[in-house]
Design a protein around this motif. Structure first.
Motif: not given
Ligand SMILES: Cc1ncc(C[n+]2csc(CCOP(=O)(O)OP(=O)(O)O)c2C)c(N)n1
Lengths: 96, 587
Positions: B497, B415, B467-468
């Motif tokens: 997300g 996102q 997350g990344s």
């Protein structure tokens, strides 16, 4: 099985190790139907060249397939060829 | 078992190396004995390579041995994928081919993602891997994998080198291919015996560079201009090809002189500043409503350096329903791949535009412009929460307001990437780099390192997600080691997300495996690797803390917590038509 309207491509390629991998890899990667392959060095011609014959079953995507094949670094030229007079015509008997 | 124990003693060479080239770049060396590894490093120096990111191992030890006396600075990545993305970061901001090194086996497999990523975004990357000695190839030797086979479908071309002498052909050719036509990655697998092989070398080959592009005919350009002048409601679609061809100026002039509005692809952002009169912003899955709606109306779409990616076109049959398509691209195989154009030119888009600007008749299109303005006014991009630092657009706007256009911007994937693509004011080509085609989480931090190495005088900003960032977080140590002026801004929703968003919209809100039950303390993680960490939610004056973190020199992680319920809108459902945009959360 009879192949409907297969296209035959006559390639001139560099006689490098790996060239067959590059051609086969392209066909696998783009999910092109490859029905036959024949490759031999070009005798007496310029050194380091091979002739590669491909039998492909990709009517709709033939243009795209040819352009992608032309992009391969070791592919020097790609021509369409009729079945008549092609390597596949004269070798039918070995594939029964 | 130790992977280095099969190492042959390195050739003792250092003293015997003569200067490799005179000032005018022409080699005038006498015959001397070089190992394949020394030859490689000398040729890379002659290619103008300044930094190489990589990780050593058993099968590339001779290369590292030769590297130690070189002018090339090695950047020791903490993971080969990091090395690949560091090289990509350098390549993406400069347009030059860049190099990464890995050893055989796991080194090479770790590199694969970064190479594939370069392929899909057409990035000139030269990946050089060590391989087990030729005599051991095919024996399932320690750390032997078929690197040639792995790299084959994800490079423009790749080699397994059979002799040291062959390197003299392969290395310049690798750069030539990476840079010519449509750029892209190449990979070179070098068996250890080839690295150690001693050969007599007298003249080194010329470095490889971009080959001249095929000529463009006046008639082709005139046909393009005729199509545009015959159209009533034309739109340009501009992509990464404009950036790579260095044709931003020409594009702006072309659009202005002909008075044609332009949509940009994700890869083309920055070519037209968002506030340019003719800019329609980014099209496609997360494009502004007016952008996609203008395309419903257009009668001619001129694709310039684009490949009609599905994230841009949406459902192909419903894309630009009233328009004929014209396509200019340097890659002949892109023509007709997705759309059958009524006119196409296979050429460098920059050359086409340069000629077009000289040959065109200026025009104005008041009627079409007023339709476009009406759509812009009635269907704007809503940047919800753009004044709130702890909401996505607000955070992005706050960061942008503290930087100038010199700053480079990258992202990870999710996102946050789409919010940045929508809202960050990109104003110049190569200011913005992001993993578009492969969409690789973990791209951002190492890519930012690459940007900062290549352009140390610019602030390098990486927007990331929790997350990344975890996927290449180890590269904080690399950033600290080189004291790079990069800032990682993490829009932290403690979720995957974008996956959460898709589950919310398309999977009945069935949230499956998207929340991190173990929260990571990112400022602490950064600090553990020598990078300053700031959590804006814990600062008394978060705006001031942000300003300070951005302005001081050095690597810094800035954590900005946001809600996991934030969404990227508009959104076109995967496979849906661009006109069917979802603009808000379901009740
Ligand atoms: C390497 C990789 N694995 C999985 C995915 C699929 N994927 C796309 S976006 C996403 C979530 C990203 O989460 P985060 O980085 O926190 O960003 P956010 O969407 O929350 O902004 C995932 C898992 C991917 N793009 N790349």
């Amino acid at each position: 099985m009879t192949v409907t309207d297969p296209a035959i491509l006559k390639l001139t390629v560099n006689n490098h190790p790996g060239v067959l991998s590059h051609v086969a890899g392209l066909f696998a990667r783009r999910a092109y139907n490859l029905e036959g392959v024949m490759v031999r060095p070009v005798p007496g011609g310029p050194p380091h060249l091979s002739r590669m014959w491909l039998l492909v079953n990709e009517e709709d995507r033939l243009q795209q397939l040819i352009r992608q094949t032309e992009k391969l670094v070791d592919v020097i030229s790609v021509e369409q060829h009729p079945m008549k007079g092609s390597v596949f015509e004269s070798t039918q008997q070995y594939f029964t | 078992m130790n992977d280095t124990d099969t190492l042959a003693a390195p050739p003792d060479h250092k003293e015997s190396i003569a200067p490799s080239a005179s000032d005018n770049g022409v080699s005038e060396v006498q015959s001397r004995e070089l190992s394949g590894a020394q030859l490689l490093i000398e040729m890379l120096e002659r290619q103008g390579i300044c930094h190489i990111a990589g990780v050593p191992g058993g099968a590339n030890l001779p290369i590292y041995d030769a590297l130690s006396g070189s002018s090339i600075k090695h950047v020791l990545a903490r993971h080969e994928q990091g090395a690949g993305f560091i090289a990509q970061g350098m390549a993406r901001v400069t347009g030059e081919a860049q190099v990464c090194f890995a050893s055989s086996g796991p080194g090479a497999t770790n590199l694969v993602t970064a190479v594939a990523d370069a392929m899909l975004d057409s990035i000139p990357l030269v990946a050089i891997t060590g391989q087990v000695p030729q005599a051991m190839i095919g024996t399932d030797a320690f750390q032997e994998i078929d690197t040639f086979g792995l790299m084959l479908p994800i490079t423009k071309h790749n080699w397994l080198v059979h002799s040291a002498r062959e390197l003299m052909e392969v290395i310049p050719r690798a750069f030539e291919l990476a840079l010519s036509g449509r750029p892209g990655p190449v990979s070179i697998d070098i068996p250890k015996d080839v690295q150690n092989e001693l050969i007599q070398v007298d003249v080194l080959p010329q470095p490889g560079g971009r080959l001249p592009d095929p000529p463009v005919l006046d008639a082709e350009v005139d046909a393009l201009l005729a199509r545009i002048s015959a159209a009533k409601q034309p739109v340009l679609m501009i992509g990464g090809g404009i950036v790579y061809s260095g044709a931003t100026q020409e594009l702006r002039e072309f659009a202005e002189q002909l008075d044609v509005p332009a949509v940009q692809t994700f890869m083309g952002l920055g070519v037209l500043p968002a506030d340019h009169r003719l800019s329609l912003g980014m099209l496609g899955m997360h494009g502004a409503p007016f952008t996609n709606l203008v395309l419903e109306e257009c009668d001619l779409l001129v694709g310039l350096g684009v490949r009609f990616d599905d994230r841009a076109t949406g459902k192909v049959a419903a894309f630009c329903p009233q328009a004929e398509i014209v396509h200019v691209d340097i890659d002949h195989s892109e023509i007709g791949k997705v759309f059958k154009p009524v006119l196409s030119i296979t050429a460098d888009v920059g050359e086409v535009l340069r000629m077009a600007v000289e040959r065109l008749q200026p025009a104005t299109r008041p009627q079409w412009q007023s339709v476009v303005q009406g759509l812009k006014r009635d269907h704007p991009l809503q940047l919800d929460g753009h004044n709130d630092l702890f909401r996505p657009y607000g955070a992005i706007k706050a960061v942008a307001s503290l930087l100038d256009e010199r700053a480079n911007v990258t992202t990870d994937v999710g996102q946050h990437q789409m919010w940045v693509a929508q809202a960050y004011p990109m104003v110049r080509p190569r200011q913005w780099i992001s993993s578009g085609g492969l969409g690789t989480m973990g791209f951002g931090l190492p890519a930012a390192i690459g940007m900062a190495l290549a352009q140390p005088d610019r602030k390098c900003i990486c927007f990331s997600g929790d997350g990344s960032l975890m996927m290449n977080i180890q590269e904080f140590a690399t950033a600290a080691e080189h004291n790079l002026d990069l800032k990682v801004i993490i829009l932290n929703n403690n979720h995957l997300g974008l996956v959460r968003q898709q589950q919310t919209l398309f999977y009945r809100k069935n949230l499956s495996a998207v929340e991190f039950e173990q929260r990571t303390n990112f400022p602490m993680a950064a600090a553990a690797m020598g990078v300053k960490g700031v959590d804006l939610s814990e600062c008394e004056d978060p705006h001031d803390a942000l300003r300070q973190a951005l302005s001081e020199h050095g690597p810094c992680l800035i954590n900005i917590p946001i809600s996991e319920t934030e969404m990227v809108f508009p959104m076109v459902a995967p496979g849906g038509a661009n006109k069917d945009m979802i603009t808000g959360a379901p009740a």
